[in-house]
Structure formats: structure tokens, C-alpha cells
Design a protein around this motif. Structure first.
Motif, PDB file in Angstrom:
ATOM      1  N   GLN A  38       0.857  -1.184   0.000  1.00 18.18           N
ATOM      2  CA  GLN A  38       0.000   0.000   0.000  1.00 18.18           C
ATOM      3  C   GLN A  38       0.894   1.236   0.000  1.00 18.18           C
ATOM      4  N   PRO A  39       1.382   1.642  -1.180  1.00 16.31           N
ATOM      5  CA  PRO A  39       2.367   2.725  -1.240  1.00 16.31           C
ATOM      6  C   PRO A  39       1.900   4.037  -0.611  1.00 16.31           C
ATOM      7  N   ASP A  40       0.601   4.280  -0.586  1.00 16.45           N
ATOM      8  CA  ASP A  40       0.104   5.551  -0.069  1.00 16.45           C
ATOM      9  C   ASP A  40      -0.234   5.502   1.420  1.00 16.45           C
ATOM     10  N   CYS A  41       0.002   4.383   2.074  1.00 23.02           N
ATOM     11  CA  CYS A  41      -0.339   4.314   3.499  1.00 23.02           C
ATOM     12  C   CYS A  41       0.646   5.162   4.307  1.00 23.02           C
ATOM     13  N   ARG A  42       0.191   5.563   5.477  1.00 24.76           N
ATOM     14  CA  ARG A  42       1.041   6.302   6.418  1.00 24.76           C
ATOM     15  C   ARG A  42       1.333   5.383   7.601  1.00 24.76           C
ATOM     16  N   ILE A  43       2.605   5.264   7.951  1.00 21.96           N
ATOM     17  CA  ILE A  43       3.014   4.410   9.059  1.00 21.96           C
ATOM     18  C   ILE A  43       3.539   5.277  10.193  1.00 21.96           C
ATOM     19  N   ASP A  44       2.891   5.194  11.353  1.00 20.35           N
ATOM     20  CA  ASP A  44       3.390   5.807  12.580  1.00 20.35           C
ATOM     21  C   ASP A  44       3.787   4.678  13.529  1.00 20.35           C
ATOM     22  N   VAL A  45       4.800   4.920  14.342  1.00 21.96           N
ATOM     23  CA  VAL A  45       5.285   3.892  15.258  1.00 21.96           C
ATOM     24  C   VAL A  45       5.203   4.399  16.688  1.00 21.96           C
ATOM     25  N   LEU A  46       4.536   3.623  17.529  1.00 20.69           N
ATOM     26  CA  LEU A  46       4.479   3.885  18.966  1.00 20.69           C
ATOM     27  C   LEU A  46       5.623   3.116  19.620  1.00 20.69           C
ATOM     28  N   ALA A  47       6.569   3.839  20.221  1.00 18.34           N
ATOM     29  CA  ALA A  47       7.775   3.197  20.740  1.00 18.34           C
ATOM     30  C   ALA A  47       8.437   4.117  21.758  1.00 18.34           C
ATOM     31  N   PRO A  48       9.397   3.595  22.521  1.00 21.60           N
ATOM     32  CA  PRO A  48      10.156   4.464  23.433  1.00 21.60           C
ATOM     33  C   PRO A  48      10.854   5.583  22.665  1.00 21.60           C
ATOM     34  N   ALA A  49      10.925   6.741  23.268  1.00 22.01           N
ATOM     35  CA  ALA A  49      11.473   7.912  22.581  1.00 22.01           C
ATOM     36  C   ALA A  49      12.922   7.704  22.140  1.00 22.01           C
ATOM     37  N   TRP A  50      13.669   6.860  22.838  1.00 23.41           N
ATOM     38  CA  TRP A  50      15.072   6.670  22.462  1.00 23.41           C
ATOM     39  C   TRP A  50      15.218   5.977  21.110  1.00 23.41           C
ATOM     40  N   THR A  51      14.160   5.361  20.610  1.00 19.42           N
ATOM     41  CA  THR A  51      14.220   4.714  19.292  1.00 19.42           C
ATOM     42  C   THR A  51      13.967   5.689  18.146  1.00 19.42           C
ATOM     43  N   PHE A  52      13.554   6.910  18.453  1.00 15.31           N
ATOM     44  CA  PHE A  52      13.114   7.827  17.396  1.00 15.31           C
ATOM     45  C   PHE A  52      14.221   8.146  16.398  1.00 15.31           C
ATOM     46  N   SER A  53      15.453   8.268  16.880  1.00 15.57           N
ATOM     47  CA  SER A  53      16.543   8.572  15.952  1.00 15.57           C
ATOM     48  C   SER A  53      16.780   7.421  14.986  1.00 15.57           C
ATOM     49  N   LEU A  54      16.541   6.208  15.430  1.00 17.95           N
ATOM     50  CA  LEU A  54      16.654   5.051  14.548  1.00 17.95           C
ATOM     51  C   LEU A  54      15.511   5.051  13.539  1.00 17.95           C
ATOM     52  N   LEU A  55      14.304   5.321  14.008  1.00 16.57           N
ATOM     53  CA  LEU A  55      13.141   5.362  13.121  1.00 16.57           C
ATOM     54  C   LEU A  55      13.256   6.496  12.107  1.00 16.57           C
ATOM     55  N   ALA A  56      13.914   7.589  12.486  1.00 16.58           N
ATOM     56  CA  ALA A  56      14.096   8.713  11.570  1.00 16.58           C
ATOM     57  C   ALA A  56      14.960   8.336  10.373  1.00 16.58           C
ATOM     58  N   ARG A  57      15.716   7.251  10.495  1.00 18.00           N
ATOM     59  CA  ARG A  57      16.568   6.788   9.409  1.00 18.00           C
ATOM     60  C   ARG A  57      15.909   5.664   8.614  1.00 18.00           C
ATOM     61  N   MET A  58      14.612   5.471   8.837  1.00 11.37           N
ATOM     62  CA  MET A  58      13.816   4.505   8.078  1.00 11.37           C
ATOM     63  C   MET A  58      12.809   5.290   7.244  1.00 11.37           C
ATOM     64  N   PRO A  59      12.997   5.383   5.940  1.00 14.70           N
ATOM     65  CA  PRO A  59      12.160   6.240   5.102  1.00 14.70           C
ATOM     66  C   PRO A  59      10.676   5.876   5.126  1.00 14.70           C
ATOM     67  N   GLU A  60      10.336   4.664   5.495  1.00 15.01           N
ATOM     68  CA  GLU A  60       8.932   4.216   5.468  1.00 15.01           C
ATOM     69  C   GLU A  60       8.121   4.810   6.619  1.00 15.01           C
ATOM     70  N   VAL A  61       8.786   5.262   7.677  1.00 13.25           N
ATOM     71  CA  VAL A  61       8.103   5.742   8.871  1.00 13.25           C
ATOM     72  C   VAL A  61       7.809   7.227   8.730  1.00 13.25           C
ATOM     73  N   ALA A  62       6.526   7.567   8.827  1.00 16.10           N
ATOM     74  CA  ALA A  62       6.119   8.965   8.679  1.00 16.10           C
ATOM     75  C   ALA A  62       6.112   9.716  10.000  1.00 16.10           C
ATOM     76  N   GLY A  63       5.773   9.027  11.089  1.00 12.10           N
ATOM     77  CA  GLY A  63       5.659   9.705  12.377  1.00 12.10           C
ATOM     78  C   GLY A  63       5.926   8.768  13.529  1.00 12.10           C
ATOM     79  N   THR A  64       6.180   9.353  14.683  1.00 12.69           N
ATOM     80  CA  THR A  64       6.461   8.572  15.883  1.00 12.69           C
ATOM     81  C   THR A  64       5.575   9.059  17.028  1.00 12.69           C
ATOM     82  N   VAL A  65       5.232   8.128  17.903  1.00 11.42           N
ATOM     83  CA  VAL A  65       4.450   8.430  19.101  1.00 11.42           C
ATOM     84  C   VAL A  65       5.223   7.881  20.285  1.00 11.42           C
TER      85      VAL A  65
END
Length: 352
Positions: A38-65
Motif C-alpha cells: 500500500q504505497p500511499d499508506c502512512r506508518i506511525d510507530v508507537l515506541a520508546p522515545a530513544w528509538t526515534f533517531s533510529l526510526l528517523a533513518r527509516m524512510p517508510e516511517v512517517a511519524g512517531t508516538v
């Protein structure tokens, strides 16, 4: 019985992510799979804040919670408040990667229509797209994650894309400038720690021997790890006469990722940093003792696994359960891995 209406297209997806670096890297295979389907889907990830810098380097992830609780904390009031807050986000689907009961609370409180996950701790009701985990069909963690993004009737085991962490030249230059690095020539990254315990750690003396040899060949040798790995890193540097550049406990996760992206090759215990190096597409020599390379292997075609496949392994214990420390057979699954073997595999590795 009332049937659950499952949307044909989940435009906005909330992933309840894991709390370990290695598992989060492997979760990227799920993110990639969802975007491929689903190329147009938006993926947000709920995770500990310390993972956000790792998720920021994953182009598929649009947002973090941010998950407001530490790993292992129940914190029902905090989970309820977060779930209520997320109702306004209008998620179409949630995929819950951890198997705990508490990890499924937030999507349920948020009233997300489709909530997918494995049965885990009897999560009927909290999840309405419940999957039964067949460990014989899904022996690998990455397969289990990817299968949750596919329809229930999809053939198993699923194909899985390799994780791929993106680091820009700007980030590389920034981290090089911060640590005043002189770049040029090959760089060997060593990851001598393992958060789980000593039964996953190749002896520090072997890392030191490896470092001495490669430094003698003109390589820079960098040590990576958390503050808990400082003692091991200091031992390695003592035994090498201080030839290594020690980053243990000196970097954020983001800086460690960006620094490792500069390495020519990586030698690592089975750890989160091993998975990071794999996702950076580095030639990785992954050392396995008490853990199972078939369960959480480095997801990289250029990676090489070293495991003695002893009858007592994998035991999944934090310390060797057969012999006390100091016994000649203690942790033989790791002490039996010779430096010469790792050196040969390094020489066979080809930088990209």
C-alpha cells in the motif's frame, strides 16, 4: 456473533513497536512490506522515545508516538490516557508487535478499527485480528513481524525485505566533525558488548587480538557500545596498547548509527548494534554463542555468521549454565571461536 469489519485499505497504520534496538531494526522489514503493498499508506510507530533517531533513518516511517512508560512498566492510567489522545488521529489499523497483554491496550482504547497481533497473553477482545503463532512455520523474528502485515490466509513463511537504514552524507560529516575524526583508510568497527548477558559476548581478549592485528595492517579500529560496555572496551584498549578509538558510552544511538555507517567492516556479538550494522549493508561478522542465528540472524546478504553449533547451544541463557566462570569449558560456544577464523572471514569480506 457480530463480525468485525476489516477495511480493504488501511490508509493510516499505527505500529506498536518493540523496545529493543535489534527488534526495531527487524521491524523495518514489516514497514517496507506494508509500503510495498500500500504505497500511499502512512506508518506511525508507537515506541520508546530513544528509538526515534533510529526510526528517523527509516524512510517508510512517517511519524512517531512516544510510549511514556519504560520497558516492563504496566502503567494502566498512562496507557489509557495515550489511547484516548490517539482517537483523534483516525488510525485505520494497528499492528501490535510485542506479545504482552499491556501492549495491546493503547490501540483498543484508541478505538482503532482493525487491531492485529498474535494471541500472546490471551489478548482476545483487545485484538480483533488475532493470529496464532506457528513457530515451525515462522522460526525467525523478522518472519513473524512481516506476517502480521499480510492477510491471514497469506502463504507462510513470507518473503521478507532486508532492513535498510539511510544515513546522509550530511549526517556522516556532522558526526565526523563532532568527534574530530581523521578519515581515510579502512575502519573496523567492533561491538564487544551484548545487553542480554555474558553468554552472548566473545571474550574481550579475542577482540583485542583482532584489533591489534588489524591496526598493524593500517586499519582504524573503533569500539561501539553503551555505557555498560565501558569496562570491556577499556580492557580491549589496555591489551592493545590503546590503538582503538573508544566510543562506548560516548554517543547517542543516532551518533552510533552515523559513525558505524563510516565503517569498512564490523565484527559484533549478537546484539542490537549487529542488526544496525547489517541494516547499513556493512560486511558483518556476527558471533553467536547462547543465542540462535536461525532466530535472529543478521539480515544482510553480505553478513557472515560464526557459530560452533554445539549440542548445548542455543541455550538462551544470560550466563553459561553448564560450567562456572573460570572453568576451562565455561562458555565454550564463544571461547571456541578462534581469532584466526574471524580474521579469515574479514579478509574474504568485500567492502561495498
Amino acid at each position: 456473533m457480530k463480525k468485525t469489519l476489516i477495511p480493504d485499505f488501511a490508509g493510516k497504520i499505527l505500529i506498536v513497536g518493540p523496545s529493543w534496538v535489534g527488534d526495531m531494526v527487524m521491524a523495518q522489514s514489516l514497514f517496507i512490506t506494508l509500503k510495498e503493498r500500500q504505497p500511499d499508506c502512512r506508518i506511525d510507530v508507537l515506541a520508546p522515545a530513544w528509538t526515534f533517531s533510529l526510526l528517523a533513518r527509516m524512510p517508510e516511517v512517517a511519524g512517531t508516538v512516544a510510549m511514556p512508560l519504560a520497558h516492563g512498566q504496566f502503567g494502566l492510567p498512562e496507557r489509557v490516557r495515550l489511547g484516548r489522545k490517539l482517537r483523534a488521529e483516525g488510525y485505520d489499523r494497528a499492528i501490535v508487535l510485542p506479545n504482552s497483554w499491556k501492549s495491546a491496550i493503547v490501540p483498543w482504547i484508541a478505538k482503532i478499527p482493525l487491531r492485529t497481533g498474535y494471541i500472546g497473553e490471551c489478548r482476545w477482545g483487545l485484538l480483533n485480528d488475532v493470529r496464532r503463532l506457528d513457530k515451525t512455520l515462522l522460526p525467525m523474528t523478522v518472519q513473524r513481524f512481516v506476517a502480521l502485515g499480510l492477510p491471514k490466509n497469506a502463504p507462510l513463511p513470507p518473503a521478507y525485505p532486508m532492513p535498510s537504514i539511510a544515513v546522509t552524507r550530511e549526517r556522516q560529516q556532522a558526526v565526523a566533525d563532532k568527534f574530530r575524526l581523521v578519515l581515510g583508510g579502512p575502519i573496523l568497527a567492533l561491538c564487544p558488548g551484548a545487553e542480554y548477558g555474558p553468554a552472548k559476548r566473545w571474550p574481550a581478549s579475542r577482540f583485542a587480538e583482532l584489533a591489534r592485528i588489524k591496526a598493524g595492517e593500517g586499519w582504524q579500529v573503533w569500539l561501539f557500545g553503551s555505557g555498560k560496555d565501558r569496562t570491556i572496551a577499556e580492557q580491549i584498549n589496555r591489551e592493545t596498547g590503546g590503538v582503538c578509538l573508544d566510543f562506548t558510552g560516548r554517543t547517542s544511538l543516532a551518533e552510533a548509527v552515523d559513525l558505524m555507517s563510516l565503517a569498512t567492516a564490523v565484527v559484533s556479538n549478537d546484539s542490537g548494534l549487529m542488526h544496525v550494522a547489517s541494516a547499513l549493508n556493512k560486511p558483518v561478522i556476527a558471533l553467536y554463542g547462547s543465542s540462535d542465528p536461525g532466530f535472529t540472524p543478521p539480515l544482510n546478504a553480505r553478513a557472515k555468521v560464526v557459530s560452533l553449533h554445539l549440542p548445548c547451544a542455543p541455550c538462551f541463557k544470560r550466563t553459561c549454565p553448564l560450567y562456572p566462570a573460570g572453568h576451562p569449558e565455561h562458555a565454550r560456544c564463544l571461547t571456541g571461536i578462534r581469532t584466526e577464523r574471524v580474521l579469515q572471514m574479514l579478509d574474504e569480506a568485500r567492502p561495498g
